[in-house]
Design a protein around this motif. Structure first.
Motif, short mmCIF file in Angstrom:
data_model
loop_
_atom_site.label_atom_id
_atom_site.label_comp_id
_atom_site.label_asym_id
_atom_site.label_seq_id
_atom_site.Cartn_x
_atom_site.Cartn_y
_atom_site.Cartn_z
N ARG A 156 12.71 5.18 -3.25
CA ARG A 156 13.10 3.83 -2.83
C ARG A 156 14.47 3.80 -2.18
O ARG A 156 14.77 2.88 -1.42
N SER A 157 15.28 4.83 -2.43
CA SER A 157 16.60 4.87 -1.81
C SER A 157 16.54 5.26 -0.34
O SER A 157 17.49 5.02 0.41
N ILE A 158 15.42 5.86 0.09
CA ILE A 158 15.34 6.30 1.48
C ILE A 158 14.22 5.61 2.26
O ILE A 158 14.23 5.61 3.49
N TYR A 159 13.23 5.03 1.55
CA TYR A 159 12.11 4.38 2.23
C TYR A 159 11.81 3.02 1.59
O TYR A 159 12.17 2.78 0.42
N SER A 160 11.15 2.18 2.36
CA SER A 160 10.65 0.91 1.82
C SER A 160 9.30 1.18 1.19
O SER A 160 8.28 1.30 1.87
N VAL A 161 9.29 1.33 -0.11
CA VAL A 161 8.07 1.72 -0.83
C VAL A 161 7.19 0.48 -1.03
O VAL A 161 7.60 -0.50 -1.65
N ARG A 162 5.98 0.56 -0.50
CA ARG A 162 5.04 -0.54 -0.64
C ARG A 162 4.29 -0.47 -1.97
O ARG A 162 4.06 -1.49 -2.62
N SER A 163 3.92 0.73 -2.38
CA SER A 163 3.22 0.89 -3.65
C SER A 163 3.32 2.34 -4.09
O SER A 163 3.56 3.25 -3.28
N VAL A 180 2.89 7.94 -2.94
CA VAL A 180 3.60 6.72 -2.55
C VAL A 180 3.11 6.25 -1.17
O VAL A 180 2.85 7.08 -0.28
N ARG A 181 3.03 4.95 -0.99
CA ARG A 181 2.81 4.39 0.35
C ARG A 181 4.09 3.68 0.78
O ARG A 181 4.68 2.94 0.00
N ILE A 182 4.51 3.96 2.01
CA ILE A 182 5.76 3.41 2.51
C ILE A 182 5.50 2.56 3.75
O ILE A 182 4.46 2.70 4.41
N GLU A 183 6.46 1.70 4.06
CA GLU A 183 6.35 0.84 5.25
C GLU A 183 6.58 1.63 6.53
O GLU A 183 5.97 1.36 7.56
N GLU A 184 7.47 2.61 6.47
CA GLU A 184 7.83 3.37 7.66
C GLU A 184 6.76 4.43 7.98
O GLU A 184 5.95 4.79 7.13
N LYS A 185 6.79 4.95 9.19
CA LYS A 185 5.93 6.08 9.55
C LYS A 185 6.62 7.36 9.09
O LYS A 185 7.78 7.60 9.41
N ALA A 210 -5.00 9.34 4.03
CA ALA A 210 -5.73 8.79 2.89
C ALA A 210 -6.37 7.48 3.27
O ALA A 210 -5.93 6.79 4.20
N GLU A 211 -7.42 7.12 2.56
CA GLU A 211 -8.04 5.83 2.75
C GLU A 211 -7.04 4.73 2.42
O GLU A 211 -6.35 4.79 1.41
N GLY A 212 -6.93 3.74 3.27
CA GLY A 212 -5.96 2.67 3.06
C GLY A 212 -4.59 2.94 3.62
O GLY A 212 -3.68 2.14 3.46
N GLY A 213 -4.43 4.09 4.29
CA GLY A 213 -3.15 4.40 4.91
C GLY A 213 -2.54 5.67 4.37
O GLY A 213 -2.90 6.16 3.30
N GLU A 214 -1.61 6.20 5.12
CA GLU A 214 -0.97 7.46 4.80
C GLU A 214 -0.31 7.42 3.42
O GLU A 214 0.35 6.46 3.04
N LEU A 215 -0.49 8.50 2.66
CA LEU A 215 0.15 8.67 1.36
C LEU A 215 1.28 9.67 1.52
O LEU A 215 1.15 10.65 2.25
#
Length: 436
Positions: A322-329, A263-268, A289-294
Motif C-alpha cells: 500500500r505504500s507504493i501502489y493503490s491497492v484495490r483488494s 493483490v489487485r492494484i489500480e495502476e498497471k 487472472a480472471e477479473g484483472g491482473e494479480l
C-alpha cells in the motif's frame, strides 16, 4: 492458516495459494500393490514430475509416488519465477567456488529456462508462460556496490545481465542488475500438463501413497503403505529426503518460511519481475487472472520456528504494498516453507559416491522453478549414463568450501584465533607463530 484472534488485524483475502485455487485437484489412483519399473520417484513436485516426464520421453518406465496429491507441496506455493537470477549470488559463487563451478550453476539455470520454454512450445501447454526481465535492485545506498559487483560477475559467466540506474517501480532505488530472457508461468497448469503425459505405456503416477523406506540396491525396493515398488533406480524428489544417511543432510539443510499476498492494484504493473537486495526480502511479479491482473507480493522470510505470528508478516507485506501502489483488494494469502542449503547451492545427485542407484534433489533456496528443472535434467542424464556438465557444483557429498587467506593482521597474538570484521563479513583469523 487462520490467525485472527486478538490481533486487531484480519488476514486479508482467501487463505489459499492462487495456483491451487485456479486449477482442479488431480485424481490419480493409489498404488494397487507391487509394481516393477525402471525408476521409482518419490515426490510429485517440479523435480519429480519433470524427471518422470523426461525419463519417459527417453523410453524409461517410471512410477511416481506422492503421499498427498501432486503439486500441492512447495511447488504449489511458489512465486513461479523462471529465472537464473537468484538474488545476488554470482559474485559470491565465483569468490567461494571459483569460476568453473559458478559457470555450472549459471549455465544449468539458464538451460532450465530454455527447457521449460521448449516443453511449453512443443507440447502446446497453456500455462501463462511469458518472457519477463528479472531485476534485483538496491533499496539502499549500502547495496549499490553489491549490484555493480553482481553485474560484472554475471556478465563474466555469460549471463544476460546489465546494469540499470533504476527499476520501473514507484520506489527509490540505487541501481539494479537486470537479466533478460527470463520468464514466469502458472506452475500447476504447466506441471499438470506434464503429468498427463507421464501415465501410460508402463509409466504410473500414484497419489495418496506414502513412502515408508528404501531398501536394497539391485533392484532398489521402495516400501509404501500401499505396496512395494521395485526399480533399478530411485529418485527422492521430496521436500526433505526420507533417507539421508549416510550423508548427514540434516547438518547441511535448514527450513525457511516466506509469505505471499495476491493483490489487485489500480495502476498497471510494469513489465518485469523484481526483488530487492536487502532483508527483509520484497519480491513482486504480476499474473494474468480472471477479473484483472494479480500482483504477487512475496517476502518477509525467516528461519522456520523463529518468526512472528503469520498475521504480522502479512501485515508487513500489505503495508509495503500500500505504500507504493493503490491497492484495490487483497484476494489471496499463503505461506510456504523452503529448504535452505548451508552453502546456498542445491543438493542434486547421489547422496554419497557409494549410493549407487539412489538419487536425490533438495535445497532449492526459494528458486525451485529453474533449479528443480535443472535437477531433473541432471538426474535424467545420470540415470541414463550420459555425461552432464553441471554435476560437480550440485554434488550432495561436497564439502563446505573454506577459504584460507594469508594476510598481515596486526594485533593478533601468535597461535591465537579471533573473529574480525572485514567489510560486511566476519572472518575467522588464526595467527601462525613465527618459525624463528
Amino acid at each position: 492458516m487462520t490467525d485472527r484472534v486478538n490481533t486487531g488485524y484480519n488476514l486479508p483475502g482467501r487463505a489459499e495459494s492462487y495456483w491451487l485455487a485456479t486449477t482442479p485437484d488431480s485424481n490419480y489412483p493409489v498404488l494397487p500393490g507391487d509394481v516393477r519399473v525402471d525408476v521409482a520417484i518419490i515426490g510429485g513436485g517440479i523435480v519429480g514430475i519433470t524427471s518422470a516426464f523426461l525419463l519417459k520421453q527417453a523410453g524409461v518406465s517410471v512410477a511416481l509416488i506422492e503421499a498427498d496429491r501432486i503439486i500441492k507441496g512447495v511447488t504449489g506455493y511458489t512465486t513461479a519465477k523462471i529465472t537464473s537470477q537468484h538474488g545476488l549470488i554470482y559474485n559470491r559463487l565465483i569468490s567461494e567456488l571459483g569460476r568453473d563451478q559458478a559457470k555450472q550453476y549459471a549455465d544449468s539455470n539458464q538451460a532450465a529456462i530454455e527447457k521449460i520454454e521448449y516443453i511449453v512450445r512443443s507440447w502446446d501447454i497453456s500455462c501463462d508462460f511469458a518472457h519477463k526481465p528479472a531485476y534485483v535492485y538496491a533499496g539502499s545506498e549500502d547495496s549499490a556496490q553489491d549490484i555493480l559487483d553482481e553485474v560484472r560477475a554475471a556478465r563474466s559467466l555469460g549471463l544476460p545481465a546489465s546494469f540499470e540506474d533504476s527499476v520501473p517501480l514507484p520506489i527509490e532505488t540505487y541501481g539494479s542488475v537486470r537479466f533478460n530472457h527470463q520468464a514466469q508461468f502458472h506452475p500447476r497448469k504447466y506441471l499438470c500438463a506434464l503429468a498427463r503425459e507421464i501415465e501410460g505405456n508402463g509409466c504410473y503416477i500414484f497419489e495418496k501413497t506414502r513412502a515408508l523406506g528404501i531398501e536394497g540396491g539391485e533392484p532398489v525396493v521402495l516400501k509404501t503403505d500401499r505396496g512395494t515398488v521395485r526399480a533399478d533406480n530411485i529418485i527422492q524428489a521430496t521436500h526433505f529426503p526420507i533417507v539421508d544417511n549416510p550423508g548427514g543432510l540434516s547438518d547441511k539443510l535448514s527450513q525457511s518460511m516466506s509469505y505471499a499476498l495476491g493483490v489487485r492494484i489500480e495502476e498497471k504493473f510494469p513489465d518485469g519481475m523484481f526483488i530487492n537486495a536487502e532483508k527483509p526480502a520484497r519480491s513482486l511479479r504480476s499474473q494474468p487472472a480472471e477479473g484483472g491482473e494479480l500482483v504477487l507480493v512475496v517476502g518477509d522470510g525467516h528461519p522456520t520456528g523463529h518468526g512472528n505470528p503469520t498475521h504480522e508478516h502479512c501485515r508487513h507485506l500489505e503495508a509495503w504494498a500500500r505504500s507504493i501502489y493503490s491497492v484495490r483488494s487483497i484476494d489471496y494469502y499463503w505461506l510456504t516453507e523452503d529448504v535452505m542449503p548451508d552453502d546456498g547451492i542445491p543438493l542434486i545427485g547421489r547422496l554419497t559416491p557409494d549410493s549407487g542407484h539412489s538419487y536425490l534433489a533438495t535445497g532449492f533456496r526459494k528458486w525451485g522453478m529453474t533449479t528443480g528443472t535443472a535437477a531433473a535434467m541432471i538426474l535424467t542424464d545420470m540415470i541414463l549414463g550420459r555425461d552432464n556438465p553441471w554435476t560437480e557444483v550440485y554434488d550432495p557429498s561436497r564439502s563446505k568450501q573454506v577459504s584460507i587467506v594469508q594476510e598481515d593482521i596486526s594485533g593478533v597474538e601468535p597461535n591465537q584465533g579471533v573473529l574480525i570484521e572485514k567489510g560486511k563479513d566476519k572472518v575467522a583469523v588464526y595467527s601462525l607463530a613465527s618459525a624463528g
